[in-house]
Motif scaffolding. Structure first.
Motif, short mmCIF file in Angstrom:
data_model
loop_
_atom_site.label_atom_id
_atom_site.label_comp_id
_atom_site.label_asym_id
_atom_site.label_seq_id
_atom_site.Cartn_x
_atom_site.Cartn_y
_atom_site.Cartn_z
N PRO A 190 -3.01 -3.58 4.66
CA PRO A 190 -2.81 -2.24 4.08
C PRO A 190 -2.61 -1.16 5.13
O PRO A 190 -2.44 0.00 4.80
N TRP A 191 -2.65 -1.53 6.42
CA TRP A 191 -2.51 -0.56 7.51
C TRP A 191 -1.29 -0.92 8.37
O TRP A 191 -0.76 -2.03 8.30
N SER A 192 -0.85 0.03 9.20
CA SER A 192 0.33 -0.22 10.05
C SER A 192 -0.06 -0.76 11.42
O SER A 192 0.75 -1.45 12.06
N GLY A 193 -1.25 -0.44 11.90
CA GLY A 193 -1.72 -0.94 13.18
C GLY A 193 -3.24 -0.98 13.20
O GLY A 193 -3.89 -0.24 12.46
N TYR A 194 -3.79 -1.85 14.05
CA TYR A 194 -5.25 -1.96 14.11
C TYR A 194 -5.66 -2.41 15.50
O TYR A 194 -5.00 -3.27 16.11
N SER A 327 -7.50 12.45 -11.30
CA SER A 327 -6.66 13.53 -11.82
C SER A 327 -5.17 13.25 -11.60
O SER A 327 -4.31 13.94 -12.15
N LEU A 328 -4.86 12.23 -10.79
CA LEU A 328 -3.49 11.72 -10.69
C LEU A 328 -3.51 10.25 -11.08
O LEU A 328 -4.34 9.48 -10.57
N SER A 329 -2.61 9.85 -11.95
CA SER A 329 -2.48 8.43 -12.27
C SER A 329 -1.81 7.72 -11.09
O SER A 329 -1.29 8.36 -10.16
N ARG A 330 -1.76 6.40 -11.15
CA ARG A 330 -1.09 5.64 -10.11
C ARG A 330 0.38 6.07 -10.00
O ARG A 330 0.89 6.29 -8.90
N GLU A 346 8.38 1.80 -0.75
CA GLU A 346 7.57 0.63 -0.37
C GLU A 346 6.30 1.06 0.36
O GLU A 346 5.22 0.52 0.15
N LYS A 347 6.44 2.04 1.26
CA LYS A 347 5.26 2.51 2.00
C LYS A 347 4.30 3.24 1.07
O LYS A 347 3.09 3.21 1.28
N SER A 348 4.82 3.90 0.05
CA SER A 348 3.95 4.61 -0.90
C SER A 348 3.04 3.63 -1.62
O SER A 348 1.85 3.91 -1.81
N ALA A 349 3.58 2.49 -2.01
CA ALA A 349 2.75 1.47 -2.67
C ALA A 349 1.69 0.95 -1.71
O ALA A 349 0.53 0.76 -2.09
#
Length: 408
Positions: A190-194, A327-330, A346-349
């Motif tokens: 779920p992350w771009s770097g670690y 207060s915001l749906s998916r 794609e990045k938003s998901a």
């Protein structure tokens, strides 16, 4: 904390209790202990004891009571870290905290709130920078599509970016002989770097290739994960505090704690500390774009775009807060990410996956960066003074709330 009685607990005693409590928490949450290089016997003890969450909370209360009259920075840090242990234990027991309460209790900071209109004014500036048909998001992503690092060039580009960050870091920060890292490319994260710090001055740095890696991310990830970011941060803690002072609380890093705001904030601020805008543009045009086989003529406009996109950073916090509080749906959160934060679909998901997994952790990147920057730049006006304050911040027991103006 008084130590007149030879039987009175010392800060070292509290530090050991803290480390063991974090290890005990790690038995309940696999992501909790981000790094540990302390005594293996303590780790084995946690595994064998399997303390329940209620027992962990009771022991945390006792450790906090021992710090009641200790005024030093080290005690203040232990206190904040223990309070975060307590908050995380309550959350694992089912306590639901609103976003700001969670960020205050876990990270010792609360992000400002902005409404959609605030961000739309920034989006309008990007609209003007990239005229043409389609939505602003579509135009941003059309430019980005020309700036993807090809898979077969990614290793060379990342090596060059990390090497440049290391050269700049070593001008101002002496590192121990033998410090090093391994670079890996991974997927399904779920992350771009670690950065996984292993102790003994060694890191494993992983870059996620699920989604396209754009050329600007080379400097960002290289500085953030390696030099002068997470790798340097952990090396300094191990050398200066664990080995140098025997402060064992730093042999462990609980992810959901105030330490993360310092770690992420300094890692992000380290990017602009290493490269001025002009230096970064020149380095990318002359070195990284050619290495990646990309057109250097695109670099100036892309740098302008990224400067504006950075101003949208706090939208991450506001979207996460509203989404996690309901207060915001998916679907609405995805729409915000695409049309306000200007992420690709794609990045938003993937970003929603990050919010679901990490909660209020998202504030540590942008708010942490701004807090680190403000603190460091109050300590002097020259680049050398900024590097000295940056180094001090990374290897001292300051807590996030103490970075605010007027705090010691």
């Amino acid at each position: 904390m008084t130590n007149n009685d030879s039987n009175s607990p010392t800060l070292a005693d509290v530090a050991e209790r803290y480390v063991k409590l974090v290890l005990a928490m790690g038995q309940h949450d696999a992501s909790y202990v981000d790094a540990y290089y302390g005594p293996p016997a303590w780790q084995q003890e946690a595994l064998e004891q399997q303390l329940g969450l209620s027992d962990i909370k009771a022991a945390t209360d006792k450790a906090l009571a021992l710090l009641a009259d200790a005024p030093c920075l080290r005690a203040a840090n232990l206190r904040k870290q223990l309070q975060a242990v307590m908050a995380r234990a309550e959350m694992l027991q089912g306590s639901r905290l609103d976003f700001d309460t969670e960020s205050a209790r876990l990270y010792d900071a609360v992000s400002p709130h902005h409404n959609r209109a605030y961000y739309e004014a920034l989006v309008a500036r990007i609209d003007a920078l990239l005229p043409g048909g389609g939505t602003v998001s579509e135009r941003v992503n059309a430019l980005r599509a020309q700036l993807i690092i090809p898979a077969d060039k990614l290793h060379a580009v990342m090596d060059a970016a990390i090497r440049a960050g290391r050269e700049r870091t070593l001008r101002y920060i002496a590192l121990p002989e033998g410090e090093d890292f391994i670079l890996e490319f991974v997927t399904d994260k779920p992350w771009s770097g670690y950065n996984w710090y292993k102790g003994n001055y060694q890191s494993l740095i992983q870059i996620n290739t699920d989604l396209p890696v754009y050329i600007d991310r080379a400097v960002d990830l290289g500085c953030h994960e390696a030099y002068p970011g997470h790798h340097v941060y952990n090396v300094l803690l191990e050398r200066d505090l664990v080995r140098g002072k025997g402060w064992m609380e730093y042999c462990i890093y609980p992810l959901y704690s105030p330490q993360s705001l310092i770690a992420e904030g300094t890692a992000n601020y380290g990017i602009e500390l290493s490269f001025t805008d002009e230096e970064r543009l020149a380095f990318e045009r002359q070195v990284l774009y050619p290495l990646a086989g990309l057109d250097p003529a695109l670099a100036p406009r892309y740098a302008q775009l990224n400067a504006l996109l950075a101003k949208l950073g706090y939208a991450d916090n506001d979207i996460a807060r509203q989404y996690l509080e309901g207060s915001l749906s998916r679907e609405e959160a995805l729409e915000w990410l695409v049309n306000v934060r200007l992420y690709p679909a794609e990045k938003s998901a993937q970003r929603l996956q990050f919010y679901d997994a990490m909660g209020a952790y998202v504030i540590n990147y942008n708010l942490g960066q701004d807090m680190a920057k403000a603190y460091v730049e109050r300590q002097g006006a020259t680049r050398a003074a900024h590097w000295a304050a940056f180094r001090d911040l990374m290897s001292s027991p300051r807590v996030p709330s103490a970075l605010l103006a007027g705090q010691s």
